[in-house]
Enzyme design. Structure first.
Site, PDB file in Angstrom:
ATOM      1  NE  ARG A  50      -3.251   0.168   3.130  1.00  0.00           N
ATOM      2  CZ  ARG A  50      -4.503   0.551   2.888  1.00  0.00           C
ATOM      3  NH1 ARG A  50      -5.284  -0.209   2.163  1.00  0.00           N
ATOM      4  NH2 ARG A  50      -4.973   1.670   3.381  1.00  0.00           N
ATOM      5  NE  ARG A  84       5.488   9.062  -4.896  1.00  0.00           N
ATOM      6  CZ  ARG A  84       4.645   9.421  -3.928  1.00  0.00           C
ATOM      7  NH1 ARG A  84       5.041  10.243  -2.974  1.00  0.00           N
ATOM      8  NH2 ARG A  84       3.417   8.968  -3.903  1.00  0.00           N
ATOM      9  NE  ARG A 138      -3.511  -5.210  16.347  1.00  0.00           N
ATOM     10  CZ  ARG A 138      -3.195  -5.635  17.554  1.00  0.00           C
ATOM     11  NH1 ARG A 138      -3.805  -6.680  18.097  1.00  0.00           N
ATOM     12  NH2 ARG A 138      -2.244  -5.048  18.237  1.00  0.00           N
ATOM     13  NE  ARG A 180      -3.212   5.844  11.791  1.00  0.00           N
ATOM     14  CZ  ARG A 180      -3.554   5.337  10.630  1.00  0.00           C
ATOM     15  NH1 ARG A 180      -2.781   5.503   9.579  1.00  0.00           N
ATOM     16  NH2 ARG A 180      -4.662   4.650  10.475  1.00  0.00           N
ATOM     17  CD  GLU A 205      -5.518   5.909  14.284  1.00  0.00           C
ATOM     18  OE1 GLU A 205      -4.982   4.875  13.826  1.00  0.00           O
ATOM     19  OE2 GLU A 205      -6.102   6.729  13.578  1.00  0.00           O
ATOM     20  CE1 TYR A 223      -6.400  -1.362   5.410  1.00  0.00           C
ATOM     21  CE2 TYR A 223      -4.598  -2.925   5.171  1.00  0.00           C
ATOM     22  CZ  TYR A 223      -5.078  -1.712   5.600  1.00  0.00           C
ATOM     23  OH  TYR A 223      -4.218  -0.835   6.217  1.00  0.00           O
ATOM     24  CG  ASP A 230      -8.096   2.529   1.199  1.00  0.00           C
ATOM     25  OD1 ASP A 230      -8.088   2.500   2.446  1.00  0.00           O
ATOM     26  OD2 ASP A 230      -7.069   2.494   0.514  1.00  0.00           O
TER      27      ASP A 230
HETATM   28  P1  FAD Z   1     -18.419   0.525   8.042  1.00  0.00           P
HETATM   29  O1  FAD Z   1     -18.044   1.951   7.926  1.00  0.00           O
HETATM   30  O2  FAD Z   1     -17.757  -0.311   9.077  1.00  0.00           O
HETATM   31  O3  FAD Z   1     -20.008   0.458   8.234  1.00  0.00           O
HETATM   32  C1  FAD Z   1     -20.675  -0.706   8.647  1.00  0.00           C
HETATM   33  C2  FAD Z   1     -21.788  -0.265   9.559  1.00  0.00           C
HETATM   34  O4  FAD Z   1     -22.597  -1.413   9.907  1.00  0.00           O
HETATM   35  C3  FAD Z   1     -21.288   0.303  10.881  1.00  0.00           C
HETATM   36  O5  FAD Z   1     -21.767   1.617  11.078  1.00  0.00           O
HETATM   37  C4  FAD Z   1     -21.835  -0.664  11.951  1.00  0.00           C
HETATM   38  O6  FAD Z   1     -22.227  -0.008  13.144  1.00  0.00           O
HETATM   39  C5  FAD Z   1     -23.029  -1.259  11.224  1.00  0.00           C
HETATM   40  N1  FAD Z   1     -23.407  -2.578  11.762  1.00  0.00           N
HETATM   41  C6  FAD Z   1     -22.608  -3.663  11.876  1.00  0.00           C
HETATM   42  N2  FAD Z   1     -23.300  -4.668  12.439  1.00  0.00           N
HETATM   43  C7  FAD Z   1     -24.556  -4.220  12.655  1.00  0.00           C
HETATM   44  C8  FAD Z   1     -25.711  -4.781  13.244  1.00  0.00           C
HETATM   45  N3  FAD Z   1     -25.713  -6.026  13.714  1.00  0.00           N
HETATM   46  N4  FAD Z   1     -26.848  -4.028  13.333  1.00  0.00           N
HETATM   47  C9  FAD Z   1     -26.847  -2.742  12.875  1.00  0.00           C
HETATM   48  N5  FAD Z   1     -25.759  -2.157  12.330  1.00  0.00           N
HETATM   49  C10 FAD Z   1     -24.624  -2.876  12.217  1.00  0.00           C
HETATM   50  N6  FAD Z   1     -10.310   4.476   3.874  1.00  0.00           N
HETATM   51  C11 FAD Z   1      -9.782   5.422   3.031  1.00  0.00           C
HETATM   52  O7  FAD Z   1     -10.158   5.487   1.862  1.00  0.00           O
HETATM   53  N7  FAD Z   1      -8.853   6.309   3.496  1.00  0.00           N
HETATM   54  C12 FAD Z   1      -8.420   6.302   4.780  1.00  0.00           C
HETATM   55  O8  FAD Z   1      -7.591   7.130   5.148  1.00  0.00           O
HETATM   56  C13 FAD Z   1      -8.955   5.324   5.669  1.00  0.00           C
HETATM   57  N8  FAD Z   1      -8.535   5.271   6.940  1.00  0.00           N
HETATM   58  C14 FAD Z   1      -9.080   4.347   7.774  1.00  0.00           C
HETATM   59  C15 FAD Z   1      -8.648   4.339   9.096  1.00  0.00           C
HETATM   60  C16 FAD Z   1      -9.186   3.424   9.985  1.00  0.00           C
HETATM   61  C17 FAD Z   1      -8.727   3.420  11.416  1.00  0.00           C
HETATM   62  C18 FAD Z   1     -10.152   2.478   9.536  1.00  0.00           C
HETATM   63  C19 FAD Z   1     -10.716   1.467  10.483  1.00  0.00           C
HETATM   64  C20 FAD Z   1     -10.580   2.482   8.216  1.00  0.00           C
HETATM   65  C21 FAD Z   1     -10.041   3.411   7.316  1.00  0.00           C
HETATM   66  N9  FAD Z   1     -10.462   3.474   6.006  1.00  0.00           N
HETATM   67  C22 FAD Z   1      -9.927   4.411   5.158  1.00  0.00           C
HETATM   68  C23 FAD Z   1     -11.449   2.511   5.467  1.00  0.00           C
HETATM   69  C24 FAD Z   1     -12.875   3.016   5.511  1.00  0.00           C
HETATM   70  O9  FAD Z   1     -13.248   3.260   6.855  1.00  0.00           O
HETATM   71  C25 FAD Z   1     -13.787   1.939   4.913  1.00  0.00           C
HETATM   72  O10 FAD Z   1     -13.421   1.639   3.600  1.00  0.00           O
HETATM   73  C26 FAD Z   1     -15.260   2.294   4.874  1.00  0.00           C
HETATM   74  O11 FAD Z   1     -15.666   3.061   5.967  1.00  0.00           O
HETATM   75  C27 FAD Z   1     -16.050   1.001   4.853  1.00  0.00           C
HETATM   76  O12 FAD Z   1     -17.436   1.249   4.782  1.00  0.00           O
HETATM   77  P2  FAD Z   1     -18.434   0.081   5.144  1.00  0.00           P
HETATM   78  O13 FAD Z   1     -19.805   0.614   4.917  1.00  0.00           O
HETATM   79  O14 FAD Z   1     -18.053  -1.158   4.434  1.00  0.00           O
HETATM   80  O15 FAD Z   1     -18.183  -0.256   6.673  1.00  0.00           O
HETATM   81  N1  UDP Z   2       3.359   1.034   7.692  1.00  0.00           N
HETATM   82  C1  UDP Z   2       4.577   1.051   8.316  1.00  0.00           C
HETATM   83  N2  UDP Z   2       5.057   2.217   8.821  1.00  0.00           N
HETATM   84  C2  UDP Z   2       4.367   3.369   8.735  1.00  0.00           C
HETATM   85  C3  UDP Z   2       3.108   3.358   8.099  1.00  0.00           C
HETATM   86  C4  UDP Z   2       2.632   2.173   7.590  1.00  0.00           C
HETATM   87  O1  UDP Z   2       5.222   0.021   8.425  1.00  0.00           O
HETATM   88  O2  UDP Z   2       4.857   4.407   9.222  1.00  0.00           O
HETATM   89  C5  UDP Z   2       2.860  -0.257   7.182  1.00  0.00           C
HETATM   90  C6  UDP Z   2       2.027  -1.004   8.226  1.00  0.00           C
HETATM   91  O3  UDP Z   2       2.246  -2.379   8.040  1.00  0.00           O
HETATM   92  C7  UDP Z   2       0.620  -0.645   7.827  1.00  0.00           C
HETATM   93  C8  UDP Z   2       0.738  -0.633   6.297  1.00  0.00           C
HETATM   94  O4  UDP Z   2       2.021  -0.070   6.057  1.00  0.00           O
HETATM   95  O5  UDP Z   2      -0.319  -1.588   8.287  1.00  0.00           O
HETATM   96  C9  UDP Z   2      -0.319   0.158   5.580  1.00  0.00           C
HETATM   97  O6  UDP Z   2      -0.288   1.488   6.052  1.00  0.00           O
HETATM   98  P1  UDP Z   2      -1.476   2.482   5.838  1.00  0.00           P
HETATM   99  O7  UDP Z   2      -1.034   3.821   6.293  1.00  0.00           O
HETATM  100  O8  UDP Z   2      -1.972   2.329   4.444  1.00  0.00           O
HETATM  101  O9  UDP Z   2      -2.535   1.880   6.853  1.00  0.00           O
HETATM  102  P2  UDP Z   2      -3.987   2.363   7.306  1.00  0.00           P
HETATM  103  O10 UDP Z   2      -4.137   3.813   6.913  1.00  0.00           O
HETATM  104  O11 UDP Z   2      -4.931   1.451   6.587  1.00  0.00           O
HETATM  105  O12 UDP Z   2      -3.952   2.165   8.768  1.00  0.00           O
END
Ligand code: FAD
Ligand code: UDP
Length: 370
Positions: free
Chosen positions: A175, A179, A252, A283, A303, A350, A352
């Site tokens: 991911r 560069r 996780r 972070r 986090e 996983y 986005d």
């Molecule tokens: P979710 O957002 O998880 O929605 C699922 C919903 O279902 C939840 O609100 C939950 O409460 C509900 N639900 C589950 N079970 C039930 C139940 N039994 N009854 C009623 N409701 C229920 N993506 C990016 O593009 N850029 C980023 O920088 C980025 N950073 C991230 C950082 C973190 C820490 C995390 C965890 C994810 C990140 N993502 C990022 C990914 C992004 O959050 C997801 O791609 C996106 O939100 C997924 O949408 P979803 O609808 O599949 O799931």
């Molecule tokens: N990663 C790392 N060092 C960093 C940032 C990311 O080793 O400073 C690795 C780590 O394994 C992480 C993966 O790169 O799980 C993907 O990072 P990303 O920032 O895309 O993760 P997310 O935003 O999904 O938490």
């Protein structure tokens, strides 16, 4: 016979998958009820307003995509700003730019040209390039060599995933760009930004005019909820849906510690990664920088990664071989079910945000337009 069902679709989950699905269904004249067990819409993209700052309540969310159609789609609901993610890594008090680029190489080795940097990376990585990488460690060492791996990857990755790097799939590290230009943009995509006013503008726009019930756990009232619609779309955990019959899929988890600080600028950047294993958080976010905020105070979030249990929110699917095989059993069962499954938790992927939106758009197109 007249049907007693009030809605065409019951959608479980008001995250991006559920919201896009509902929006696309409504556009085609279908009626939807969206339920979510949380007290808000938007799933993990939800922003909470604190001190007039949009706090990314479930961790940093930066929108990025290479797909112009998806970029235009989201911008139809809310304009996005020009935020470019350029996190900084802190390792033992020294700062390094991410992703791995000419700035990082200068900070590590004092190299000033791509040729100098390449020669160090080649020297440090060549012995690992002899075979196909089988895990994250082998993949990382063969791509970036030892210094970067030991300072910026190993500690961060092991605490993030709670597993040895040798037990993690190689794709996770791919991911991150590598560069040989002075470019700290974390993503290679053509489009990137943060919705102006936060992500709730996006989820709110998608769900505008759609019936939503919050604080409703589908499993507590499954029969009655299913009975309200012709079809159910489920975006929660697929293993939970099937009562864990093939075993639990591992996730996780994360704990987010938010703090309000009475200063204007705490760290000068939205995201600083702490790459040593000994520091328990991965972070620190400073949310105002996602939107170039000028507020008097600031809100930061640490986090802390942890193992997700059934009681805790699942955040990152652990796509190793054991879990992927287990997921395939659920997927196989789901393919014979009348319920539709989609999103990060139901597809155990996983994803986005742009990918989850793309998946929901493809699904609805296939369902309604073929
Ligand atoms: P979710 O957002 O998880 O929605 C699922 C919903 O279902 C939840 O609100 C939950 O409460 C509900 N639900 C589950 N079970 C039930 C139940 N039994 N009854 C009623 N409701 C229920 N993506 C990016 O593009 N850029 C980023 O920088 C980025 N950073 C991230 C950082 C973190 C820490 C995390 C965890 C994810 C990140 N993502 C990022 C990914 C992004 O959050 C997801 O791609 C996106 O939100 C997924 O949408 P979803 O609808 O599949 O799931
Ligand atoms: N990663 C790392 N060092 C960093 C940032 C990311 O080793 O400073 C690795 C780590 O394994 C992480 C993966 O790169 O799980 C993907 O990072 P990303 O920032 O895309 O993760 P997310 O935003 O999904 O938490």
């Amino acid at each position: 016979m007249v049907s007693s069902k009030k809605y065409d679709f019951l959608i479980v989950g008001a995250g991006l998958y559920g919201a896009v699905f509902a929006h696309e269904a409504k556009k085609r004249g279908k009626t939807c009820l969206v339920v979510d067990k949380r007290e808000h819409i938007g799933g993990n993209t939800f922003c909470k307003k604190i001190e007039d700052i949009n706090v990314h309540a479930y961790g940093a969310h930066i929108f990025h995509t290479n797909d112009k159609k998806i970029w235009d789609y989201v911008n139809d609901f809310v304009p996005f700003n020009r935020y470019t993610n350029s996190p900084v890594a802190n390792h033992k008090g020294s700062l390094y730019n991410l992703p791995f680029n000419m700035n990082t190489f200068y900070q590590l080795w004092g190299t000033k040209t791509p040729a100098e940097a390449k020669s160090i990376i080649d020297e440090q990585s060549k012995k690992y390039q002899k075979k196909q990488p089988q895990n994250l460690e082998e993949q990382a060492l063969s791509l970036v060599g030892e210094d970067i791996y030991y300072k910026l990857i190993k500690g961060y990755t092991e605490k993030q995933w709670g597993r040895k790097v040798t037990e993690l799939p190689a794709f996770i590290i791919k991911r991150l760009p590598l560069r040989f230009t002075f470019d700290n943009n974390y993503f290679n995509d053509s489009f990137q930004g943060i919705p102006i006013g936060g992500y709730n503008e996006l989820s709110g726009g998608l769900l505008d005019g759609i019936d939503v019930q919050l604080g409703v756990n589908y499993f507590k009232d499954k029969v009655a909820l299913d009975a309200m619609a012709h079809k159910t779309v489920f975006t929660g955990k697929i293993d939970e849906y099937y009562n864990y019959e093939f075993g639990k899929l591992e996730y996780r988890g994360l704990r987010f510690d938010h703090e309000i600080l009475a200063i204007e600028n705490y760290q000068g950047n939205a995201v600083i990664n702490y790459t040593e294993a000994d520091i328990p958080y991965t972070r620190i976010l400073e949310h105002k920088h996602f939107e170039f905020g000028q507020q008097k105070k600031t809100v930061i979030t640490k986090e802390y990664p942890l193992e997700a249990s059934t009681e805790l929110e699942p955040y990152y699917p652990i796509n190793d071989e054991k879990n992927n095989n287990r997921y395939l059993q659920y997927k196989n069962k789901a393919s014979k079910d009348l319920v539709l499954f989609g999103g990060r938790l139901a597809e155990y992927k996983y994803y986005d945000m742009h990918q989850v939106i793309g998946a929901a758009l493809s699904k609805t197109k296939k369902l309604f337009d073929n």
